[in-house]
Write a protein that holds these residues in place. Structure first.
Motif, PDB file in Angstrom:
ATOM      1  N   LYS A 170      13.372   5.364  10.260  1.00 34.01           N
ATOM      2  CA  LYS A 170      13.513   5.591  11.945  1.00 34.01           C
ATOM      3  C   LYS A 170      12.954   4.502  12.387  1.00 34.01           C
ATOM      4  N   LEU A 171      13.289   4.078  13.681  1.00 35.41           N
ATOM      5  CA  LEU A 171      13.082   2.827  14.402  1.00 35.41           C
ATOM      6  C   LEU A 171      12.891   3.345  15.943  1.00 35.41           C
ATOM      7  N   GLN A 172      11.751   3.305  16.306  1.00 33.38           N
ATOM      8  CA  GLN A 172      11.431   3.832  17.651  1.00 33.38           C
ATOM      9  C   GLN A 172      10.827   2.567  18.571  1.00 33.38           C
ATOM     10  N   LEU A 173      11.324   2.539  19.693  1.00 33.33           N
ATOM     11  CA  LEU A 173      10.925   1.343  20.393  1.00 33.33           C
ATOM     12  C   LEU A 173       9.732   1.935  21.387  1.00 33.33           C
ATOM     13  N   GLY A 174       8.612   1.080  21.660  1.00 33.76           N
ATOM     14  CA  GLY A 174       7.627   1.369  22.538  1.00 33.76           C
ATOM     15  C   GLY A 174       7.634   1.249  23.957  1.00 33.76           C
ATOM     16  N   PHE A 175       8.746   1.798  24.627  1.00 36.30           N
ATOM     17  CA  PHE A 175       8.614   1.969  25.909  1.00 36.30           C
ATOM     18  C   PHE A 175       8.008   3.265  26.245  1.00 36.30           C
ATOM     19  N   LYS A 184       9.968   2.262   4.886  1.00 40.73           N
ATOM     20  CA  LYS A 184       8.960   2.979   5.597  1.00 40.73           C
ATOM     21  C   LYS A 184       9.532   3.062   7.087  1.00 40.73           C
ATOM     22  N   HIS A 185       8.909   4.077   8.003  1.00 39.49           N
ATOM     23  CA  HIS A 185       9.389   4.287   9.164  1.00 39.49           C
ATOM     24  C   HIS A 185       8.541   3.259  10.170  1.00 39.49           C
ATOM     25  N   ILE A 186       9.163   2.840  11.281  1.00 39.60           N
ATOM     26  CA  ILE A 186       8.799   1.862  12.291  1.00 39.60           C
ATOM     27  C   ILE A 186       8.658   2.278  13.703  1.00 39.60           C
ATOM     28  N   LEU A 187       7.555   2.293  14.386  1.00 40.05           N
ATOM     29  CA  LEU A 187       7.237   1.899  15.859  1.00 40.05           C
ATOM     30  C   LEU A 187       7.263   0.641  16.288  1.00 40.05           C
ATOM     31  N   CYS A 188       8.119   0.214  17.018  1.00 41.70           N
ATOM     32  CA  CYS A 188       8.026  -1.315  17.405  1.00 41.70           C
ATOM     33  C   CYS A 188       7.735  -1.484  18.916  1.00 41.70           C
ATOM     34  N   GLU A 189       6.651  -2.099  19.274  1.00 39.66           N
ATOM     35  CA  GLU A 189       6.447  -2.522  20.558  1.00 39.66           C
ATOM     36  C   GLU A 189       7.394  -3.260  21.165  1.00 39.66           C
ATOM     37  N   LYS A 190       7.414  -3.366  22.435  1.00 47.48           N
ATOM     38  CA  LYS A 190       8.155  -3.891  23.207  1.00 47.48           C
ATOM     39  C   LYS A 190       7.521  -5.632  23.327  1.00 47.48           C
ATOM     40  N   PRO A 191       8.305  -6.606  23.757  1.00 48.35           N
ATOM     41  CA  PRO A 191       9.899  -6.697  23.435  1.00 48.35           C
ATOM     42  C   PRO A 191      10.343  -6.642  22.179  1.00 48.35           C
ATOM     43  N   MET A 192      11.449  -6.080  21.724  1.00 51.33           N
ATOM     44  CA  MET A 192      11.864  -5.774  20.482  1.00 51.33           C
ATOM     45  C   MET A 192      11.820  -7.001  19.805  1.00 51.33           C
ATOM     46  N   ALA A 193      12.621  -8.183  20.414  1.00 52.11           N
ATOM     47  CA  ALA A 193      12.847  -9.137  19.500  1.00 52.11           C
ATOM     48  C   ALA A 193      12.885 -10.422  20.532  1.00 52.11           C
ATOM     49  N   ASP A 226       0.725  -1.221   0.075  1.00 48.85           N
ATOM     50  CA  ASP A 226      -0.139   0.103  -0.051  1.00 48.85           C
ATOM     51  C   ASP A 226       0.890   1.281  -0.044  1.00 48.85           C
ATOM     52  N   ASP A 227       0.988   1.751  -1.237  1.00 44.86           N
ATOM     53  CA  ASP A 227       1.968   2.900  -1.244  1.00 44.86           C
ATOM     54  C   ASP A 227       1.516   4.244  -0.510  1.00 44.86           C
ATOM     55  N   ARG A 228       0.680   4.443  -0.054  1.00 49.28           N
ATOM     56  CA  ARG A 228       0.175   5.502   0.769  1.00 49.28           C
ATOM     57  C   ARG A 228       0.735   5.580   1.951  1.00 49.28           C
ATOM     58  N   ILE A 229       1.250   4.551   2.654  1.00 46.06           N
ATOM     59  CA  ILE A 229       1.660   4.299   3.701  1.00 46.06           C
ATOM     60  C   ILE A 229       3.049   4.688   3.892  1.00 46.06           C
ATOM     61  N   ASP A 230       3.162   5.533   4.999  1.00 47.47           N
ATOM     62  CA  ASP A 230       4.748   6.107   5.583  1.00 47.47           C
ATOM     63  C   ASP A 230       5.256   5.402   6.632  1.00 47.47           C
ATOM     64  N   ALA A 231       4.442   4.874   7.462  1.00 49.51           N
ATOM     65  CA  ALA A 231       5.073   4.247   8.819  1.00 49.51           C
ATOM     66  C   ALA A 231       4.086   3.135   9.194  1.00 49.51           C
ATOM     67  N   TYR A 232       4.895   2.244   9.835  1.00 51.54           N
ATOM     68  CA  TYR A 232       4.018   1.192  10.523  1.00 51.54           C
ATOM     69  C   TYR A 232       4.466   1.129  12.047  1.00 51.54           C
ATOM     70  N   VAL A 233       3.260   0.562  12.680  1.00 51.35           N
ATOM     71  CA  VAL A 233       3.256   0.438  14.142  1.00 51.35           C
ATOM     72  C   VAL A 233       3.447  -1.082  14.184  1.00 51.35           C
ATOM     73  N   VAL A 234       4.419  -2.013  14.692  1.00 50.51           N
ATOM     74  CA  VAL A 234       4.347  -3.221  14.999  1.00 50.51           C
ATOM     75  C   VAL A 234       3.895  -3.640  16.287  1.00 50.51           C
ATOM     76  N   VAL A 235       2.808  -4.069  16.474  1.00 52.69           N
ATOM     77  CA  VAL A 235       2.224  -4.515  17.501  1.00 52.69           C
ATOM     78  C   VAL A 235       1.710  -6.143  17.421  1.00 52.69           C
ATOM     79  N   SER A 236       2.562  -6.913  16.523  1.00 53.39           N
ATOM     80  CA  SER A 236       2.326  -8.219  16.278  1.00 53.39           C
ATOM     81  C   SER A 236       3.148  -8.972  17.657  1.00 53.39           C
ATOM     82  N   PRO A 237       3.079 -10.377  17.700  1.00 55.14           N
ATOM     83  CA  PRO A 237       3.580 -11.190  18.673  1.00 55.14           C
ATOM     84  C   PRO A 237       5.287 -10.905  18.366  1.00 55.14           C
TER      85      PRO A 237
END
Lengths: 340, 340, 340, 340
Positions: free
Chosen positions: C121-126, C93-102, C66-77
């Motif tokens: 950008k990679l931002q962590l969800g603390f 694309k940019h990323i806000l990744c929920e904790k734990p990172m991996a 989906d080309d419209r999207i600029d950033a993704y928030v990762v809240v998967s397992p």
């Protein structure tokens, strides 16, 4: 016995000693204060005058020769505890021994052995067990109000800077002994079990003058522990925090939690437009916080003698705390987990 | 209706007006914000821009000609409430009217009459009834957890200094109207009854510039009251206290008591060895304290329109508060007890 | 960009995912919610409907097209984080990744590497770092109000019972990862340093069904730690405590202490003559407690993209927490102190 | 004097009397307890035995013939205060008189006159002035920490049901006298001024057995007041609230506010998953809450005799409280504002 009352002699006229002395002089119905001992004769004399009693001694040996006395309260420095307690027991008199019980587990065992041999009472000074809020918490635990205990977290942080005699941890046993003995006993009391493994971290943050000569000295400590019955424990201790006497406990159970203690002093809250903050006074000292607990402890000691029953806090309790202190100090110094 | 949503217009783009505007713009599912009104055209334009909406008006008359709009929120100065509400009702649109409802009991009655005649909803802005903690307290009372209510004590003290337009009490109705309308409603709500007698004392302690020209002005007030059902009430109010937004309620019953509210802000406690006091931040403003309550109020307003049911807070509630305000002001000015 | 706003896609429509989704849909001025992803298509569809948006996907692969999207928030397992983040980064694309990172430190390093390579950008969800009370505490520390930091103690105890997928610690990383990642980050943040040694004790007290098949599983953990700069740390964590969401922090300094958080919910205190106790409601959930923190976190993420600046919480922060989690789990399983 | 100590006799061996008796027997250095008086001889005998003293009397007349005695503490029922105090003063002995001072303002004036004539000390029993938190609050006010005082709000609510001898308000002066005398004194102390107008509302909510025969009886009261210096006051009082001894004060100033007191008892907080509420014990009784204040009051009394200085709380203080009580009762009974 003097006038049908148990005659008590307090050995050590420092701050804790004077709390016991005033209690026995005025507030324990079946006891009276017969004498005080302090190796500094002037301190002994001043204490006797302040307490309005006629007898004082500058040595335990002399105090032990005073036939009127039935029981001794040992509030002298820890390193003298063993010899003092043994001498009292051999004289056939009863003993209330302040914490820490002694320097090593072996000393504790010897003290217990001699007291048993001479059939005298030996009560340890873990007065928090007599504090009204600790007792209420213990009752809640015993009645299952939080289910089964999972974890006990206890901290004691004292406002005053350690005195130089504590700097040599190998001789003083350090803050774990002087400050956290109470937390160790609290954790044993609420888990109903013994420490199995522990890991402690110590550091010196407030005593720069001790750093060079006493690199092992610490004035702040954290500890994680497991217990024989599978429960968990956490402890932290500090000296010289300045802001307050900060003693708090949390007991986490399978169905709830209990929290004990607070740094809040008497209830005067000031809201100020200058700071837009509310503020309240903080608890200043263990002497004010546990004033009633000391009194109840002293009364319990007299009761256990008069009714010939087991003290509420025994030599075993004292020994186990010393054992944990020593294990903690090893953990700090050798930077390793210790199994007890 | 616009896109199947109730179209709302907010009249008055001050602080309270903007809270409602943001709510309807973003947080009330079945509503949207169609326009804002402010007699200062620049304020109206700025508000519309900030709210990202296309329409704004500098007069109610123009707003009333906007056919898309279903409901109006009246957040203009109190003295204009009657004419505004009447005009809206005559246009057949629904009304959420901020407190105080109007200047006099007679005005309130006229507003109620016209709304009834035109079959439009009239909800009053006592948003504390929608606050989660007030609702919990009301449930506790209703379920008899404190037995029968005996006494309700409510205070509101605002941090900011009164603005000069309030100085003439005969025109502004003063702090009892502007600040304590909420307390009056709270007392009526928890007693389930009406004020019967009251005595109020007012004084000007923080506004020296008002003393000469407006000797009747007060920025602090206390009141004792009896209710028709025999219950008791106490109220105090203040403007310009500086330290915090301080709104607290106590409800005393025959079998217990409920206390509501606190000046404590978010939970950051600082214990400092410099001051040996603990301190915490204070609640800054009604806007933060009752943010959620305003939102629930706005949602309840939309629901009562869509489901054609009676508002949770009616014109009668607004009128009774005005009546008590006026009685209170008479009590203060004539230094006598007033029977309602 | 859509209508001049950053278009965000949230991957994972569970509870935390929906918090982010609602924020971006309604409360972050320069962003809009462009799509949601959930591998359960029905959940994705329901979320899109609830959020009133047109696009949803049942796979990241489709969302990435989906080309419209600029950033993704990762809240998967957690176990899918590495592959998801890498794919997003490779798409630029940019990323806000929920904790734990991996799951492992190596995975974290790979994620950091790929994000750097593709300059996203990679931002962590603390999100606690964005909480108002945490920020105030951090400011107090930075301004020296408690002198130098000595010790940080942080606990998080969640009310709900662990779900069976967590039982295999080697696959789930357990409560240290799921619950205490936040405490680990808090301790790093306030000490400004990295964990050096730690010892943790874990046990299963509330999940009898896991005992036989997953003997390594723990639902309660305590940890003591030292930091590279000589500071000390303590942590405890629990799942299934039932009574409340209990997150508290204490920061002890050389000149004072700060305490953060409380289990007290909204201010309704009931005093009852039936029980002669006062009682207050408890905080129910992290969702209510940290609602505003999530919003500020999401806004900060958008800001760092638009202003092309470093995120406030980076991949390094995420990696270090994972490292500590893994060291903690080793400590628990092998019953030994671990040096990092 | 006995053994160089001031010899004190306590008249009235009820609960408050025994607090004073124990204080003088054990805790006031320059005093001793010489005798107790109770008109019920058996009560007097039992008290003497419990206090371990040799002398007791069943009448004041006999006690006044005991030449050893230097000072008397009057804790008998209020209606006997005047004759007792006059007789003591005429015998040239000093007096600590419990609150309320007497039944009427005229009685108080007569008591003051006779004590002055015979040059004996007359101290009134408003022991809250000696409570540590009240003193701290007074110091804060005196040092201007809240600017100028604007309003004082004080409440006392007692847990126990009124005894039938209180039912006839014209004879007992009711709860305003028995419970709220302290609040009246607190308001005078913090405003530094005298009541000018007041309005009080009373009602009987908890004593159905008193309703028919004593329709004027009230067990709950609220009052608003103005002071001569323009400050404001609020008071509420209750008997039989059951849940706790609830005594709180708020002092609102131009630059801040002070709050004093709380219903929270000792610090044991229980959080339970059964109720999802936290709970704490409540203060049970004035005897525990003000234990230290009574002691400091008694010490201050001895000091003022030995150092021949004015008592900290005088007969004027006692008289003014009685005056306000009577004005309050008139306000309640005649449903009108009263000017003093």
């Amino acid at each position: 016995m003097i006038h049908n009352k148990l005659a008590v002699c307090v050995i050590g006229a420092g701050r804790a000693g004077m709390i016991h002395a005033v209690n026995f002089a005025k507030h324990v119905p079946d006891a009276l204060l017969a004498a005080v001992v302090d190796t500094q004769e002037e301190a002994a004399r001043a204490a006797a005058e302040k307490l309005d009693i006629a007898h004082y001694y500058s040595s335990c040996a002399h105090a032990l020769m005073d036939d009127r006395i039935d029981a001794y309260v040992v509030v002298s420095p820890t390193k003298y505890h063993m010899e003092t307690v043994k001498a009292i027991a051999e004289a056939g008199k009863h003993i209330l021994c302040e914490k820490p019980m002694a320097m090593t587990e072996e000393e504790c065992e010897e003290m217990i052995r001699v007291c048993r041999q001479h059939k005298v009472k030996l009560q340890l000074g873990f007065m928090r067990r007599f504090d009204e809020s600790f007792r209420q918490a213990k009752n809640m635990v015993d009645y299952g109000e939080i289910g089964e205990v999972v974890m006990v977290r206890s901290n004691t942080r004292g406002p005053s800077i350690p005195r130089p005699w504590m700097y040599d941890i190998r001789k003083s046993n350090g803050p774990l002994a002087e400050v956290n003995s109470h937390d160790i006993d609290t954790m044993r009391w609420f888990t109903g079990s013994e420490f199995q493994t522990l890991y402690a971290v110590g550091g010196n943050y407030r005593c720069p003058d001790a750093r060079e000569q006493f690199p092992e000295f610490y004035d702040n400590v954290v500890m994680a522990a497991s217990f024989a019955n599978g429960m968990q424990g956490m402890l932290d201790g500090a000296q010289g925090v300045g802001y307050a006497y900060d003693a708090k406990v949390e007991i986490l159970g399978t169905k709830g939690a209990i929290s004990l203690g607070s740094v809040k002093g008497n209830d005067v809250v000031l809201c100020s437009s200058a700071s837009q903050r509310g503020s309240y006074p903080l608890v200043e000292s263990w002497r004010t916080l546990f004033k009633d607990a000391y009194l109840k402890e002293d009364r319990a000691f007299i009761d256990c003698i008069l009714q010939d029953k087991e003290p509420a806090v025994t030599g075993i309790d004292g020994k186990m705390a010393v054992k944990v202190v020593n294990a903690g100090n090893i953990s700090i110094m050798e930077k390793r987990m210790v199994t007890l």
